[in-house]
Design a protein around this motif. Structure first.
Motif, mmCIF file in Angstrom:
data_model
loop_
_atom_site.group_PDB
_atom_site.id
_atom_site.type_symbol
_atom_site.label_atom_id
_atom_site.label_comp_id
_atom_site.label_asym_id
_atom_site.label_seq_id
_atom_site.Cartn_x
_atom_site.Cartn_y
_atom_site.Cartn_z
ATOM 1 N N THR A 190 0.834 -1.207 0.000
ATOM 2 C CA THR A 190 0.000 0.000 0.000
ATOM 3 C C THR A 190 0.867 1.256 0.000
ATOM 4 O O THR A 190 0.611 2.205 -0.757
ATOM 5 C CB THR A 190 -0.922 0.009 1.233
ATOM 6 O OG1 THR A 190 -1.790 -1.136 1.184
ATOM 7 C CG2 THR A 190 -1.766 1.276 1.275
ATOM 8 N N ALA A 194 1.118 4.019 -3.020
ATOM 9 C CA ALA A 194 0.859 5.433 -2.741
ATOM 10 C C ALA A 194 2.021 6.300 -3.210
ATOM 11 O O ALA A 194 1.826 7.361 -3.824
ATOM 12 C CB ALA A 194 0.628 5.630 -1.242
ATOM 13 N N ARG A 384 -7.390 8.005 -6.411
ATOM 14 C CA ARG A 384 -6.105 7.488 -5.939
ATOM 15 C C ARG A 384 -6.207 6.995 -4.498
ATOM 16 O O ARG A 384 -5.609 5.969 -4.140
ATOM 17 C CB ARG A 384 -5.022 8.565 -6.059
ATOM 18 C CG ARG A 384 -4.638 8.874 -7.500
ATOM 19 C CD ARG A 384 -3.608 10.001 -7.579
ATOM 20 N NE ARG A 384 -3.263 10.284 -8.973
ATOM 21 C CZ ARG A 384 -2.513 11.304 -9.364
ATOM 22 N NH1 ARG A 384 -2.028 12.151 -8.452
ATOM 23 N NH2 ARG A 384 -2.238 11.495 -10.637
ATOM 24 N N VAL A 388 -5.461 3.095 -3.586
ATOM 25 C CA VAL A 388 -4.433 2.722 -2.603
ATOM 26 C C VAL A 388 -5.049 1.899 -1.476
ATOM 27 O O VAL A 388 -4.475 0.889 -1.035
ATOM 28 C CB VAL A 388 -3.733 3.977 -2.046
ATOM 29 C CG1 VAL A 388 -2.849 3.623 -0.859
ATOM 30 C CG2 VAL A 388 -2.902 4.644 -3.139
#
Length: 451
Positions: A190, A194, A384, A388
């Motif tokens: 993750t 990101a 986004r 994520v």
């Protein structure tokens, strides 16, 4: 009947013979229309893709190489390892041959997709390029509703096949091989995702330009090491691939149709030619002519299927475990383990880890562009965040139903895209003449300069 059963039935219908025939048939048709360009200009295309001296003055966000690596990041994934194993397990060694055939014609499809993506791309107020099937369906074919359909299917598929199922695969492999808890893998993945998404396509392009060559090279070297150390098995394996391609006797009990279907299906699954995903990355490339970036994009299929999938396929046939008790899911790992011991199994695990992780990065951009087409660029920030977060959810969840839904959405993307390719094939022919004339002029100038 459960919802999962219904999804399975729908997936079987979507990915049935009609779609596979349409995908390969479009590639055959385009191959003839562009004069077998994928064969004539492959060396030039590879040189163009990997040269450092590219035209930085042309419009675009990233270089030819970065666009290629972004597309490869999305396509070089579980299909190159698990997909090839499934094809051989179900269809026999001959399935590898039909993967090669699919890739050959798929190169023409990928070329046409990139031509149209660059030709009909648009520049937003921030100077960033946007392109892909949704734009050439709207601006080229004049059918915005088809563009909306493609973007809808692509946006959903990005969360499925490009995110949840990939992070789940990574977490499962890391846990089974290295005993790392799924939540730890999910957290690391993750954070990595990101970081990659912060700077948009320019950030993604830079990361994939470093990441993809290393991961592909690592896997290729391992496969080549197996082939070199056991070179006496290579000729027989290649001969079996060719003979079984027309007999189907090795595994499928003489069912030649199964051999062909599995080879074609797994080939398309691996390189995504005709699905319309990769041209979204191609549209961001700095290029003076649509045909120039299209030649670079064409090499993606060659690298993905002809090179990487071949390493997996030939190695599996050499190992001969596909006729035993080994399952399709464990076939590649077991084969590498047979030749390299525990090290071989670790190599496959690490390969899957990197391949699946890179797919998440590549598909993040595809999904982002589909979402912005549907709702405007204002939603990108929220997209986004959701993307994520989905990475972590995928790592710690059971996703049988998600696999099915993602598979359906992936297949549905192909229908509007193929309509666009066939309807705009004349534009592809015109742009092909333009790039051929440009290459001819460049060669003449080089001769004049050297003289």
């Amino acid at each position: 009947m459960t919802f999962e059963d219904w999804i399975g039935k729908i997936s079987g219908w979507v990915w049935g013979p009609p779609l596979l025939i349409l995908l390969v048939g479009t590639g055959v048709y385009l191959t003839f229309r562009i004069g077998f360009l994928q064969m004539r200009l492959l060396p030039y295309s590879l040189k163009l893709a990997f040269t450092k001296n590219q035209d930085k003055r042309s419009e675009g966000d990233i270089s030819h190489f970065q666009a290629l690596m972004t597309a490869l990041a999305a396509t070089v994934g579980t299909g190159n390892i698990a997909g090839v194993a499934t094809a051989i397990f179900t269809g026999g060694p001959g399935a590898v041959f039909w993967m090669w055939v699919t890739a050959f014609f798929g190169m023409a499809t990928k070329y046409a997709e990139a031509v149209l993506a660059v030709k009909y791309r648009v520049e937003d107020k921030d100077g960033e390029m946007s392109g892909g099937p949704m734009y050439y369906l709207e601006r080229g074919l004049g059918q915005k509703w088809l563009g909306v359909l493609f973007a809808l299917f692509g946006a959903i598929a990005a969360f499925g096949i490009g995110n949840l199922v990939q992070s789940n695969s990574v977490a499962s492999v890391v846990q089974s091989t290295f005993s790392v808890p799924a939540w730890v893998t999910g957290l690391v993945l993750t954070i990595f995702t990101a970081f990659a998404l912060i700077g948009g396509i320019k950030s993604i392009g830079k990361i994939t330009a470093l990441f993809v060559p290393v991961m592909a090279g690592f896997y290729l070297l391992a496969g080549l090491a197996v082939m070199i150390m056991n070179f006496d098995l290579v000729p027989a394996a290649i001969a079996l691939i060719f003979t079984d391609a027309f007999t189907g006797e090795a595994v499928a009990g003489g069912a030649l149709g199964t051999v062909i279907r599995m080879g074609v299906a797994r080939g398309v699954f691996s390189n995504e030619a005709g699905l319309g995903s990769a041209p979204i990355a191609a549209a961001a490339a700095k290029t003076d002519l649509p045909g120039r970036q299209a030649l670079v994009s064409m090499t993606q299929v060659f690298i993905d299927t002809i090179v990487i999938c071949s390493i997996t396929g030939i190695t599996i046939v050499m190992g001969g475990l596909y006729t035993g008790d080994t399952t399709a899911a464990d076939l590649t790992s077991a084969t590498f383990g047979k030749f390299l011991g525990q090290t071989g199994s670790v190599i496959v695990a690490v390969g899957l880890l990197f391949f699946a992780s890179s797919t998440i990065i590549g598909w993040s951009y595809y999904g982002e562009k589909c979402f912005s087409y549907l709702f405007s660029k204002k939603v990108v920030f929220y997209y986004r965040i959701a993307f994520v977060a989905a990475v972590f959810v995928g790592a710690i969840s059971q996703l049988e139903i998600v696999w099915g839904v993602a598979d359906v959405m992936n297949g549905l993307m192909a229908f509007p895209n193929l309509i666009g390719l066939l309807g705009l094939s004349g534009v592809v022919v015109v742009e092909t003449r333009n790039i051929l004339n440009a290459i001819k002029e460049e060669k003449n100038e080089a001769k004049t300069f050297s003289a």
